[in-house]
Design a protein around this motif. Structure first.
Motif, short mmCIF file in Angstrom:
data_model
loop_
_atom_site.label_atom_id
_atom_site.label_comp_id
_atom_site.label_asym_id
_atom_site.label_seq_id
_atom_site.Cartn_x
_atom_site.Cartn_y
_atom_site.Cartn_z
N TYR A 74 0.60 -1.01 0.47
CA TYR A 74 -0.31 -0.18 0.07
C TYR A 74 1.04 1.38 -0.30
CZ TYR A 74 0.12 -0.67 5.31
OH TYR A 74 0.49 -0.98 6.84
N GLN A 75 2.06 0.72 -0.47
CA GLN A 75 2.74 2.11 -0.90
C GLN A 75 3.28 3.00 0.35
OE1 GLN A 75 4.72 3.30 -4.20
NE2 GLN A 75 4.17 1.53 -3.64
N CYS A 90 9.66 0.65 3.72
CA CYS A 90 11.40 0.74 3.48
C CYS A 90 12.17 1.39 2.72
CB CYS A 90 10.85 -1.22 1.78
SG CYS A 90 9.44 -0.15 0.52
N GLY A 133 6.18 3.87 2.69
CA GLY A 133 6.76 3.65 2.27
C GLY A 133 8.50 4.08 3.37
N CYS A 145 8.56 -4.39 6.95
CA CYS A 145 7.46 -3.89 6.14
C CYS A 145 6.91 -4.48 6.59
CB CYS A 145 7.07 -5.09 4.56
SG CYS A 145 5.84 -4.65 3.97
N PRO A 146 5.35 -3.91 6.33
CA PRO A 146 4.46 -4.20 7.39
C PRO A 146 3.20 -4.63 7.06
CG PRO A 146 3.63 -1.66 6.59
CD PRO A 146 4.97 -2.43 6.24
N GLN A 147 3.59 -5.00 5.88
CA GLN A 147 2.89 -6.32 4.91
C GLN A 147 3.35 -7.47 4.66
OE1 GLN A 147 -0.42 -4.85 5.22
NE2 GLN A 147 -1.29 -5.18 3.03
S1 SF4 Z 1 6.86 -1.32 3.39
FE1 SF4 Z 1 5.92 -2.74 2.41
S2 SF4 Z 1 3.59 -1.50 2.35
FE2 SF4 Z 1 5.31 -0.23 2.66
S3 SF4 Z 1 5.95 0.58 0.57
FE3 SF4 Z 1 7.30 -1.02 1.52
S4 SF4 Z 1 6.79 -2.90 0.08
FE4 SF4 Z 1 4.78 -1.62 0.38
#
Ligand code: SF4
Ligand code: SF4
Lengths: 291, 176
Positions: free
Chosen positions: B36-37, B41, B39, B89-91
């Motif tokens: 969900y972008q 990361c 950011g 990454c939270p996902q």
């Molecule tokens: S941390 Fe995970 S969810 Fe958030 S932008 Fe990066 S890859 Fe996507």
């Protein structure tokens, strides 16, 4: 545990000789016999940029070799250790893949079953040999030295597979430093990367990472820095001068493998621990604590 | 996303383009559902501080199908593989693994890669290791070898042609 198979990977036995010397000198002193096996090869981690299956095959191949001898593995390179951990984990979760890998291994007369453990020096010393035993063997505690801990990215991440220490707040190296009489302050840059993995193609950025971390360690007033990774050691120790030039800093930080420090604390001769091979001014350490 | 999704060593042979398409499709399916972008990361990325690499953008571009743009950029080769993006990454996504996959696709699609990487591959195919034992110098500038240091001779694969054959097979079957 009284014996373990030694898996050195590529970088240690081809140039990071101090690490190998110190490992072979110190671990038997702590009651651990090291066994070399026939026909090891690269763990495949460096080839992951090119083709992931090469990593899979080579890591499985090495584990199969040790398995054949009934030996657990000591992999003192975090990059190797991480590849072995990841491939082991994947094959445990995916029997079809394991079967496929085994069909290739068969061509080399090997089979991977997944029955052995592998360790890095960090968990081997901290959890298997143990702090108490290490303390009992210390003859010359490294009093008065404050040493910065550098773990190395691959040693503690990713946390979805078993790693030797916590990914965001690792403490075992500091505990090991205290066990031999040294201090180890926290510093904000502790988890920063050494940059080694882009030295090949982006050397200036890589050396900037190295130089920035060393500068932080120097400015904090540490007496030196310790590592458990041949890639990180190569950057911070052998490439310290060029890293200093890259960031415009005059760096003079003794950088030493933890196993070398442990050897000094056990009363070993510096030369037997390969101290003459470190490029950074490690002599400053001994003058400070008068080894 | 894990190492398995990106390798498919369990897959039978197919043609190269089909394999590339398949890896890309796998990437995009994963990404479109989950990233969900936020950011996060990029905010902790060890390369971002110094280079143009923004892992969240790599995720967005892969998701939108701009694979070729990514393959032609040098950014994907500036990842220091610190793994912090995967860690945080939270996902539970792994930009680093997407970047590895993109590099693997670049190789299989015949893009020019840094000679350092191809040399390493040649060395492993030829000796089993990324390099052979070197003569090093000590702090006094004396040249030393394993032997002079009293280290045992380095062991390695006895049948290099066999190893080479299996490695080539493993590599091509996967990405072909
Ligand atoms: S941390 Fe995970 S969810 Fe958030 S932008 Fe990066 S890859 Fe996507
Ligand atoms: S692994 Fe690569 S992309 Fe991910 S945070 Fe580290 S340098 Fe950035």
């Amino acid at each position: 545990m009284d014996k373990i198979g030694l898996y050195l990977g590529c970088l240690i036995p081809t140039e990071q000789y101090a690490y190998e010397l110190a490992i072979r000198e110190v671990l038997p002193e702590l009651g651990l016999e090291l066994v070399d096996i026939e026909e090891p090869a690269c763990c495949g981690a460096p080839l992951r940029h090119i083709n992931l299956s090469l990593t899979m095959y080579l890591s499985a191949r090495n584990m199969a070799l040790f398995e054949k001898e009934g030996l657990d593995i000591l992999a003192p390179c975090p990059y190797c250790h991480q590849a072995l951990s990841e491939v082991k984990d994947v094959m445990k979760k995916n029997p079809a893949l394991k079967k496929k890998v085994n069909s290739y291994l068969k061509e080399e007369g090997l089979e991977y079953k997944g029955t052995i453990e592998h360790y890095h020096l960090l968990d081997l010393l901290h959890d298997q040999i143990g702090i108490d035993k290490i303390k009992k063997h210390v003859k010359k505690p490294l009093e008065g030295l404050n040493i910065a801990a550098h773990y190395g990215c691959h040693l503690i991440r990713p946390n979805d597979i078993p790693r030797p220490d916590d990914s965001e707040n690792p403490q075992k190296l500091e505990t090991l430093l205290k066990a031999i009489g040294a201090e180890s302050d926290y510093y904000n840059e502790k988890l920063n990367c050494c940059g080694a993995h882009i030295l090949l193609n982006e050397s200036e950025s890589a050396l900037t990472k190295t130089g920035q971390k060393l500068e932080a360690v120097q400015n904090h007033g540490f007496d030196g820095m310790t590592t458990m990774c041949p890639w990180g050691q190569r950057m911070f120790d052998a490439k310290q001068d060029s890293a200093g030039q890259t960031v415009g800093a005059s760096l003079s930080v003794p950088v030493i493998y933890y196993i070398q420090l442990l050897g000094l604390a056990l009363g070993k001769e510096p030369e037997a621990l390969g101290l003459h091979l470190n490029k950074s001014p490690v002599g400053k350490l001994s003058s400070k604590e008068e080894v | 996303m894990s190492i398995v999704d990106l390798t498919s060593m369990a897959e039978p042979e197919g043609n190269q383009q089909a394999k590339v398409d398949e890896i890309i499709k796998g990437l995009r399916e994963d990404l479109s559902h989950d990233c969900y972008q936020c950011g996060k990361c990029t905010s902790g990325c060890e390369a971002f501080i110094l280079t143009e690499l923004e892992p969240h953008k790599v995720m967005a571009l892969s998701k939108s199908g701009f694979i070729d743009e990514l393959l032609n950029s040098s950014e994907i080769w500036t990842c220091v593989t610190c793994l912090k993006c995967k860690e945080r990454c939270p996902q539970d996504l792994a930009p680093v693994d997407v970047i590895f996959a993109l590099k693997n696709i670049a190789v299989v699609s015949g893009k020019q890669i840094d000679s350092g990487y191809s040399n390493m591959l040649q060395a492993v195919l030829g000796t089993g290791f990324i390099q052979s034992p070197k003569e090093v110098v000590d702090r006094e500038n004396n040249a030393v070898t394993r032997d002079a240091l009293g280290l045992p001779p380095m062991k390695g694969p006895a049948e290099i042609p066999k190893l080479q054959q299996v490695l080539m097979k493993a590599a091509t079957e996967t990405l072909r």
